[in-house]
Design a protein around this motif. Structure first.
Motif, mmCIF file in Angstrom:
data_model
loop_
_atom_site.group_PDB
_atom_site.id
_atom_site.type_symbol
_atom_site.label_atom_id
_atom_site.label_comp_id
_atom_site.label_asym_id
_atom_site.label_seq_id
_atom_site.Cartn_x
_atom_site.Cartn_y
_atom_site.Cartn_z
ATOM 1 N N PHE A 208 -13.834 1.555 -4.519
ATOM 2 C CA PHE A 208 -13.534 2.138 -3.215
ATOM 3 C C PHE A 208 -14.823 2.533 -2.501
ATOM 4 O O PHE A 208 -15.037 2.193 -1.335
ATOM 5 C CB PHE A 208 -12.617 3.360 -3.388
ATOM 6 C CG PHE A 208 -12.341 4.086 -2.113
ATOM 7 C CD1 PHE A 208 -11.414 3.601 -1.207
ATOM 8 C CD2 PHE A 208 -13.014 5.256 -1.802
ATOM 9 C CE1 PHE A 208 -11.162 4.263 -0.013
ATOM 10 C CE2 PHE A 208 -12.775 5.930 -0.623
ATOM 11 C CZ PHE A 208 -11.840 5.427 0.278
ATOM 12 N N PRO B 72 -8.277 8.300 2.131
ATOM 13 C CA PRO B 72 -6.885 8.625 2.453
ATOM 14 C C PRO B 72 -6.507 9.998 1.922
ATOM 15 O O PRO B 72 -6.915 10.382 0.842
ATOM 16 C CB PRO B 72 -6.084 7.541 1.732
ATOM 17 C CG PRO B 72 -7.035 6.464 1.424
ATOM 18 C CD PRO B 72 -8.405 7.089 1.340
ATOM 19 N N ALA C 44 -8.337 0.169 0.244
ATOM 20 C CA ALA C 44 -7.080 0.918 0.120
ATOM 21 C C ALA C 44 -6.404 0.614 -1.217
ATOM 22 O O ALA C 44 -5.862 1.517 -1.864
ATOM 23 C CB ALA C 44 -6.148 0.580 1.281
ATOM 24 N N ASP C 45 -6.456 -0.646 -1.647
ATOM 25 C CA ASP C 45 -5.925 -1.014 -2.965
ATOM 26 C C ASP C 45 -6.638 -0.230 -4.064
ATOM 27 O O ASP C 45 -6.002 0.295 -4.983
ATOM 28 C CB ASP C 45 -6.113 -2.509 -3.245
ATOM 29 C CG ASP C 45 -5.117 -3.392 -2.542
ATOM 30 O OD1 ASP C 45 -3.997 -2.937 -2.243
ATOM 31 O OD2 ASP C 45 -5.459 -4.571 -2.290
ATOM 32 N N TRP D 77 -8.240 2.594 -3.810
ATOM 33 C CA TRP D 77 -7.868 4.010 -3.738
ATOM 34 C C TRP D 77 -6.502 4.242 -4.400
ATOM 35 O O TRP D 77 -6.344 5.161 -5.208
ATOM 36 C CB TRP D 77 -7.830 4.478 -2.288
ATOM 37 C CG TRP D 77 -7.461 5.922 -2.191
ATOM 38 C CD1 TRP D 77 -6.213 6.437 -2.005
ATOM 39 C CD2 TRP D 77 -8.341 7.031 -2.334
ATOM 40 N NE1 TRP D 77 -6.269 7.806 -1.997
ATOM 41 C CE2 TRP D 77 -7.564 8.196 -2.208
ATOM 42 C CE3 TRP D 77 -9.709 7.149 -2.547
ATOM 43 C CZ2 TRP D 77 -8.111 9.461 -2.290
ATOM 44 C CZ3 TRP D 77 -10.253 8.418 -2.633
ATOM 45 C CH2 TRP D 77 -9.454 9.554 -2.505
ATOM 46 N N ASP D 78 -5.540 3.395 -4.060
ATOM 47 C CA ASP D 78 -4.205 3.538 -4.652
ATOM 48 C C ASP D 78 -4.260 3.403 -6.167
ATOM 49 O O ASP D 78 -3.618 4.165 -6.898
ATOM 50 C CB ASP D 78 -3.243 2.503 -4.071
ATOM 51 C CG ASP D 78 -2.761 2.849 -2.676
ATOM 52 O OD1 ASP D 78 -2.975 4.001 -2.230
ATOM 53 O OD2 ASP D 78 -2.167 1.968 -2.030
ATOM 54 N N LEU E 240 0.832 -1.206 0.000
ATOM 55 C CA LEU E 240 0.000 0.000 0.000
ATOM 56 C C LEU E 240 0.868 1.259 0.000
ATOM 57 O O LEU E 240 1.977 1.258 0.521
ATOM 58 C CB LEU E 240 -0.916 0.018 1.224
ATOM 59 C CG LEU E 240 -1.962 -1.084 1.309
ATOM 60 C CD1 LEU E 240 -2.703 -0.991 2.640
ATOM 61 C CD2 LEU E 240 -2.930 -1.016 0.143
ATOM 62 N N TRP F 85 -3.979 5.614 6.514
ATOM 63 C CA TRP F 85 -5.429 5.546 6.574
ATOM 64 C C TRP F 85 -5.889 4.231 7.201
ATOM 65 O O TRP F 85 -6.756 4.218 8.072
ATOM 66 C CB TRP F 85 -5.994 5.726 5.167
ATOM 67 C CG TRP F 85 -7.485 5.682 5.086
ATOM 68 C CD1 TRP F 85 -8.352 6.608 5.555
ATOM 69 C CD2 TRP F 85 -8.267 4.660 4.483
ATOM 70 N NE1 TRP F 85 -9.645 6.225 5.266
ATOM 71 C CE2 TRP F 85 -9.613 5.037 4.620
ATOM 72 C CE3 TRP F 85 -7.961 3.471 3.827
ATOM 73 C CZ2 TRP F 85 -10.657 4.259 4.132
ATOM 74 C CZ3 TRP F 85 -8.991 2.697 3.345
ATOM 75 C CH2 TRP F 85 -10.330 3.088 3.497
ATOM 76 N N VAL F 86 -5.294 3.127 6.757
ATOM 77 C CA VAL F 86 -5.654 1.814 7.314
ATOM 78 C C VAL F 86 -5.336 1.779 8.808
ATOM 79 O O VAL F 86 -6.147 1.303 9.609
ATOM 80 C CB VAL F 86 -4.944 0.676 6.539
ATOM 81 C CG1 VAL F 86 -5.074 -0.649 7.275
ATOM 82 C CG2 VAL F 86 -5.503 0.557 5.125
ATOM 83 N N SER G 109 -2.202 5.470 2.156
ATOM 84 C CA SER G 109 -3.167 4.397 2.407
ATOM 85 C C SER G 109 -2.797 3.599 3.651
ATOM 86 O O SER G 109 -3.683 3.180 4.406
ATOM 87 C CB SER G 109 -3.284 3.473 1.191
ATOM 88 O OG SER G 109 -3.980 4.136 0.160
ATOM 89 N N LYS G 110 -1.510 3.408 3.882
ATOM 90 C CA LYS G 110 -1.089 2.726 5.113
ATOM 91 C C LYS G 110 -1.518 3.521 6.338
ATOM 92 O O LYS G 110 -2.032 2.956 7.307
ATOM 93 C CB LYS G 110 0.433 2.529 5.132
ATOM 94 C CG LYS G 110 0.924 1.445 4.225
ATOM 95 C CD LYS G 110 2.442 1.344 4.317
ATOM 96 C CE LYS G 110 2.973 0.364 3.307
ATOM 97 N NZ LYS G 110 4.439 0.323 3.304
#
Length: 109
Positions: free
Chosen positions: A81, A95, A38-39, A41-42, A9, A16-17, A13-14
């Motif tokens: 997402f 994120p 998150a994936d 979003w990225d 990530l 955010w998680v 995103s990290k």
């Protein structure tokens, strides 16, 4: 329950998680959905950046302009997402992909 944040990530995103894990008590299946969100979003951010570099259209082999393939990737990833967030039923913001503020933010030179 201890959840391991995947290394693939993006840094935003990290973060955010980690924030979501801290704010909500997630079961393992919720965590998997969160990682997939998150994936997505990225992936949408990667596609958006590609569109910024290349433009929203690209010529085909005959020179006729068509939509850049990343336009569909961005759209589909944003939809994924949003749907994953709805499935998780979390009241959480997306994120923040903006760079963090620096010490000299807002100062005049």
């Amino acid at each position: 329950m201890k959840h391991v944040i995947p290394t693939h990530l993006s840094p935003p995103s990290k973060r955010w998680v980690k924030q979501i894990i801290g704010d909500f008590d997630l079961e393992s299946f919720h965590f998997r959905l969160l990682v997939k969100a998150a994936d997505a979003w990225d992936r949408s951010e990667q596609a958006r950046e590609q569109i910024v570099r290349d433009g929203i259209t690209t010529p085909d082999r005959y020179g006729v302009l068509k939509a850049h393939p990343a336009v569909a990737i961005e759209r589909d990833s944003r939809l994924a997402f949003a749907r994953l967030l709805r499935e998780l039923a979390l009241d959480a913001a997306a994120p923040d992909t903006r760079p963090p503020r620096t010490a000299d933010y807002g100062s005049r030179r």
